[in-house]
Design a protein around this motif. Sequence first.
Motif, PDB file in Angstrom:
ATOM      1  N   SER A 166      11.381 -31.415  42.751  1.00  0.00           N
ATOM      2  CA  SER A 166      11.896 -32.579  42.016  1.00  0.00           C
ATOM      3  C   SER A 166      13.007 -32.147  41.071  1.00  0.00           C
ATOM      4  O   SER A 166      13.140 -30.970  40.722  1.00  0.00           O
ATOM      5  CB  SER A 166      10.768 -33.249  41.234  1.00  0.00           C
ATOM      6  N   GLU A 167      13.792 -33.123  40.632  1.00  0.00           N
ATOM      7  CA  GLU A 167      14.914 -32.830  39.737  1.00  0.00           C
ATOM      8  C   GLU A 167      14.422 -32.191  38.435  1.00  0.00           C
ATOM      9  O   GLU A 167      15.017 -31.248  37.926  1.00  0.00           O
ATOM     10  CB  GLU A 167      15.686 -34.116  39.439  1.00  0.00           C
ATOM     11  N   TYR A 168      13.289 -32.701  37.919  1.00  0.00           N
ATOM     12  CA  TYR A 168      12.736 -32.153  36.682  1.00  0.00           C
ATOM     13  C   TYR A 168      12.272 -30.709  36.879  1.00  0.00           C
ATOM     14  O   TYR A 168      12.589 -29.822  36.079  1.00  0.00           O
ATOM     15  CB  TYR A 168      11.565 -33.009  36.199  1.00  0.00           C
ATOM     16  N   ASN A 169      11.515 -30.474  37.967  1.00  0.00           N
ATOM     17  CA  ASN A 169      11.028 -29.115  38.228  1.00  0.00           C
ATOM     18  C   ASN A 169      12.170 -28.151  38.541  1.00  0.00           C
ATOM     19  O   ASN A 169      12.065 -26.953  38.275  1.00  0.00           O
ATOM     20  CB  ASN A 169      10.018 -29.119  39.383  1.00  0.00           C
ATOM     21  N   MET A 170      13.255 -28.671  39.116  1.00  0.00           N
ATOM     22  CA  MET A 170      14.403 -27.804  39.394  1.00  0.00           C
ATOM     23  C   MET A 170      15.002 -27.273  38.091  1.00  0.00           C
ATOM     24  O   MET A 170      15.419 -26.103  38.011  1.00  0.00           O
ATOM     25  CB  MET A 170      15.461 -28.569  40.184  1.00  0.00           C
ATOM     26  N   LYS A 171      15.015 -28.097  37.050  1.00  0.00           N
ATOM     27  CA  LYS A 171      15.512 -27.642  35.747  1.00  0.00           C
ATOM     28  C   LYS A 171      14.596 -26.567  35.173  1.00  0.00           C
ATOM     29  O   LYS A 171      15.057 -25.590  34.572  1.00  0.00           O
ATOM     30  CB  LYS A 171      15.624 -28.824  34.789  1.00  0.00           C
TER      31      LYS A 171
END
Length: 370
Positions: free
Chosen positions: A109-114
């Motif tokens: 996910s975009e959040y986990n990628m950060k």
Amino acid sequence: MPLNHQQVIHIEPTATDLKIRFRIDGQLQEVMTSSMSAHPAITTRIKIMSGMDIAEKRVPQDGRVETTVDGMDVDLRVSLLPTVYGEKIVIRVLGGQTVILDRNQLGISEYNMKMFDKIVKSPNGIILVSGPTGSGKTTTLYALLKEFNRPEVNIITVEDPVEYKLPGINQVQVNVKAGLTFANGLRSILRQDPDIIMIGEIRDVETAGIAIRASITGHLVLSTIHTNDSASSVARLVDMGIEPYLVSSSLIGVVAQRLVRNICPRCKSAYRPTHDEMLMLKMKEPRPLYKGNGCPYCNFTGYKGRTGIHEVLVVTKEIRELINRRASTDQISQMATRQGTITLNQSCSELVLSGVTTIDELIKVTYSVD
């Protein structure tokens, strides 16, 4: 059957017939049955191809076949196990049409990628990928290696097995019979002036100890470990006999992951969730959920393909202090959650709510880890 790294072939003798099953998208599916009269010929042929003893039928054997299918190199890892009805054969298919994925193709996910970015930017330390067998850990490691692979970087791996050959990377195959173990290979790698080291799996205290020393002396070390979630990986290293201060000073982060099945797009349908499902997903108001009804495209399973769910733990100053105090897994997990870690259950719940997977997959994959 298109070849890919997720498929396993099972040839199973029974009291009445010979069953052939494929593991596709993590689930075994029976594809055909044959007469038991064909079993001896099939077994003998596979033994010859994989270098096994055709006269031995009483003990397990392991072998390997390297072949070419439609112009593609395919590596078959063969395991043979004597059962009461005859020898059962399992063939793991490696190679074929598999393409090494980029990190943004792993379903993160975009959040986990950060959160992931905070980990991979570190020049040295240990990054662990955790999860059970078949959860895609090796795929994630290869995606990272592909990202790090540059002419100015010396990357060396020690693996068992080397599943895919990566251009520009020095890969070492473990050979226990010849004395080349993870620990021995790792010692030699450290004399090869590496920048990044990938260890297929941390299995014992010796391998863990060398990996930690390598990370402390300026190397970036990538590896996998078999634990249920990210916080449990810390406890696992300490349980192996590694001193907490060494774990806290070397560990950068842990990525726990699972694979969940995607709902088949051709037979996908909406339904109204039950009260229990709403509680499980913490829904305040009813909204449609989705499931697959089963069709020829998905072999009547209701699912087609898989995607990853992830839990990213970044080792912060507070978590290092907890590790040094030998804090429990629950205490580490609670601190990580307060600092932004999304659990596997939460990650899968988001996919259920967005119509990617089902509540059944949420229960099956994350029930034991949350």
